[in-house]
Enzyme design. Structure first.
Site, PDB file in Angstrom:
ATOM      1  N   GLU A 318       0.805  -1.228   0.000  1.00 13.47           N
ATOM      2  CA  GLU A 318       0.000   0.000   0.000  1.00 13.47           C
ATOM      3  C   GLU A 318       0.836   1.275   0.000  1.00 13.47           C
ATOM      4  O   GLU A 318       0.552   2.199   0.750  1.00 13.47           O
ATOM      5  CB  GLU A 318      -0.933   0.001   1.224  1.00 13.47           C
ATOM      6  CG  GLU A 318      -1.906  -1.154   1.204  1.00 13.47           C
ATOM      7  CD  GLU A 318      -2.768  -1.226   2.457  1.00 13.47           C
ATOM      8  OE1 GLU A 318      -3.951  -1.536   2.298  1.00 13.47           O
ATOM      9  OE2 GLU A 318      -2.276  -0.997   3.564  1.00 13.47           O
TER      10      GLU A 318
HETATM   11  C1  TNX Z   1      -4.671  -4.019   4.379  1.00  9.69           C
HETATM   12  S1  TNX Z   1      -3.035  -6.376   3.959  1.00  9.69           S
HETATM   13  C2  TNX Z   1      -3.398  -3.798   4.910  1.00  9.69           C
HETATM   14  C3  TNX Z   1      -3.284  -3.402   6.310  1.00  9.69           C
HETATM   15  C4  TNX Z   1      -4.611  -3.284   7.006  1.00  9.69           C
HETATM   16  C5  TNX Z   1      -5.513  -4.391   6.557  1.00  9.69           C
HETATM   17  C6  TNX Z   1      -6.828  -4.408   7.275  1.00  9.69           C
HETATM   18  C7  TNX Z   1      -1.947  -5.336   3.899  1.00  9.69           C
HETATM   19  C8  TNX Z   1      -0.665  -5.775   3.418  1.00  9.69           C
HETATM   20  N1  TNX Z   1      -2.240  -4.077   4.260  1.00  9.69           N
HETATM   21  O1  TNX Z   1      -2.558  -2.187   6.395  1.00  9.69           O
HETATM   22  O2  TNX Z   1      -4.397  -3.358   8.375  1.00  9.69           O
HETATM   23  O3  TNX Z   1      -5.744  -4.260   5.189  1.00  9.69           O
HETATM   24  O4  TNX Z   1      -7.571  -5.541   6.932  1.00  9.69           O
END
Ligand code: TNX
Length: 506
Positions: A318
């Site tokens: 992300e």
């Molecule tokens: C996505 S999964 C994220 C996290 C959040 C999560 C909540 C991932 C690699 N990144 O930053 O906590 O969703 O479900």
């Protein structure tokens, strides 16, 4: 007083279900006052596992269960096929052979990890009352027959996010204790994120003083951090239970907490405001600033030095606040740093958008049906850990009405967590590319260990079975029935669980 009704369990009534089960109902073994445990001669590790078994069985049976190398009806031997040679290991380090006969129990494994796995099986083969903390009147029957067992995948993981909500050493230990029953062998600790930094780093004290202190975590409700000693203690506790800790330092995104503590890690040198909300994708390390890499190298060196396991997870997810070019620059600078300090890099699958060395591991987390980068990495020989959010994310709600939890990847009931196969999930990522599976527990909505357990059970056992048991054994109805037997066990163990209505709880 009348004797209690005999609660005889079936030899295959285990999660994860063993690879091969050959029941012999005429050969049950019943533990008694005089039962002793015998361990492989000259092996301190086998002895320790014998002690672990005795510790599990003593409270409820009230028996002495002495452990020694001389004699005993329950034998834990480092000799996989009974030929007196411990070196042939067709079942791998975690495989074992368990034979239950009228006069005793023999476990043979090539390595201590296999003995430990067998102990978890034995525990489940006894009546649920074995998990009681005080002596119970019960016939301690082990069903007769033979089990030959070994894992499908080498990596069967759980992840705990201690950044959004901190969990103490005692809580993480309790979490590990419950995981190992299901033969989970890796615990990925998500140590840093926008809302908190949870591991003390030498030379960078403000990371934890400020970003591990009061008011950190989502809603400011999850303060705390692990000192170096705490972390080392946890790593040792996990290792005694054959669990490898996989530390994650999330970068280049998810770094607001680091930047609050050290403003030189931002582009303009100005500290951002601390964040306690659940947003993602807004913070980034600066790819063209040397301070960035001085910081990252210190952190990587320190975490590598504290971690005996082979892996270091660098996040990489992300990174919406990092340009594609900066992301590539950053990852290409950091990959050699991880190698320099002797670790194998793991990253969320976005990292596979950058060309990776064969040793790098991509962790797939999204809900889409394809991912080009991950497929390319697999094609180049990299291994993949699979944790699709719509199947394995323990922070998703069970139904729209259950709390805590999120629902961006949908709701996940037990059948949804069970009814899928890792080898079918991503085109280009087949059985041979998979290192294994992981069930991540993000903690934005969690406020206690009870919350964490309620999200983990009963779904984690589903993922554990998918990771351990041969594909052809997967069977939802059988799983439902075997899972039902855990309600009294978890009650005895003090482990909270969601009473999913799909399961005919006993
Ligand atoms: C996505 S999964 C994220 C996290 C959040 C999560 C909540 C991932 C690699 N990144 O930053 O906590 O969703 O479900």
């Amino acid at each position: 007083m009348s004797e209690p009704a005999i609660q005889r369990r079936g030899l295959g009534d285990v999660i994860p279900v063993p690879a091969e089960v050959r029941p012999d109902p005429a050969a049950d073994f019943t533990l008694g006052e005089g039962t002793a445990i015998r361990t492989a001669p000259g092996s301190a590790e086998a002895r320790r596992i014998g002690d672990h078994l005795a510790t599990l069985l003593r409270p409820a049976t009230g028996y002495a269960l002495p452990v020694g190398e001389e004699s005993g009806e329950i034998a834990l031997l480092l000799d996989p096929d009974g030929d007196g040679d411990a070196d042939d290991d067709e079942d791998g380090d975690e495989g074992y052979r368990l034979e239950i006969g009228a006069s005793g129990v023999t476990v043979r494994a090539a390595a201590p990890a296999g003995l430990f796995a067998a102990v978890q099986t034995l525990r489940q083969l006894l009546p649920a009352a074995i998990d009681a903390t005080t002596p119970q009147r019960e016939a301690w029957v082990l069903p007769g027959g033979q089990i030959v067992d070994r894992p499908r995948f080498a990596y069967r993981g759980a992840m705990l996010d201690i950044a959004r909500h901190f969990f103490t050493v005692a809580e993480i230990k309790a979490y590990i204790d419950s995981l190992v029953q299901f033969k989970i062998n890796h615990l990925h600790l998500h140590l840093t994120d926008d809302q908190g930094w949870r591991l003390e780093i030498d030379g960078w004290p403000r990371l934890t003083e400020i970003s591990g202190g009061e008011g950190t975590g989502v809603d400011g409700a999850g303060p705390g951090y692990l000192t170096r000693e705490d972390y080392t203690e946890l790593v040792g506790y996990a290792a005694e239970r054959f669990v490898t800790i996989v530390p994650e330092i999330d970068m280049p995104g998810h770094v607001n907490a680091a930047q609050v503590a050290y403003p030189e890690l931002t582009a303009d040198g100005v500290a951002p405001a601390p964040r306690t909300d659940m947003e993602v994708g807004y913070s980034s390390l600066v790819a063209d600033k040397e301070e960035t890499y001085a910081f990252v190298e210190d952190v990587v060196r320190e975490v590598a030095a504290l971690t005996p396991g082979p892996y270091l997870h660098i996040g990489g997810d992300e990174a919406q606040a990092t340009t594609a070019e900066d992301y590539r620059t950053f990852i290409q600078r950091v990959l050699p740093l991880v190698a320099k300090y002797g670790k194998r890099v793991v990253g969320w699958h976005e990292m596979a958008g950058v060309e990776l060395p064969e040793t790098a591991i991509a962790q797939y987390w999204r809900i889409e049906a394809t991912d080009e980068g991950t497929a390319r990495a697999a094609e180049n020989g990299s291994k993949v850990i699979i944790s699709p959010a719509d199947r394995t994310y323990l922070d998703m709600r069970y139904t729209p009405d259950t709390r805590p939890g999120l629902d961006w990847a949908g709701v996940i009931d037990v059948q949804r967590a069970y009814d899928w196969d890792p080898a079918d999930r991503l085109p280009g990522v087949g059985e041979e590319s998979l290192l294994g599976v992981e069930a991540p527990l993000w903690s934005e909505t969690l406020r206690s260990l009870t919350d964490a357990q309620t999200m983990t059970y009963p779904r984690l056992p589903a993922v554990a079975e998918i990771g351990w048991s041969p594909r052809e054994t997967h069977d939802w109805e059988s799983f439902q029935r075997r899972l039902a037997a855990f309600a009294p066990r978890w009650r005895h163990q003090g482990v909270a669980f969601h009473p999913s209505p799909e399961i005919p709880w006993s």
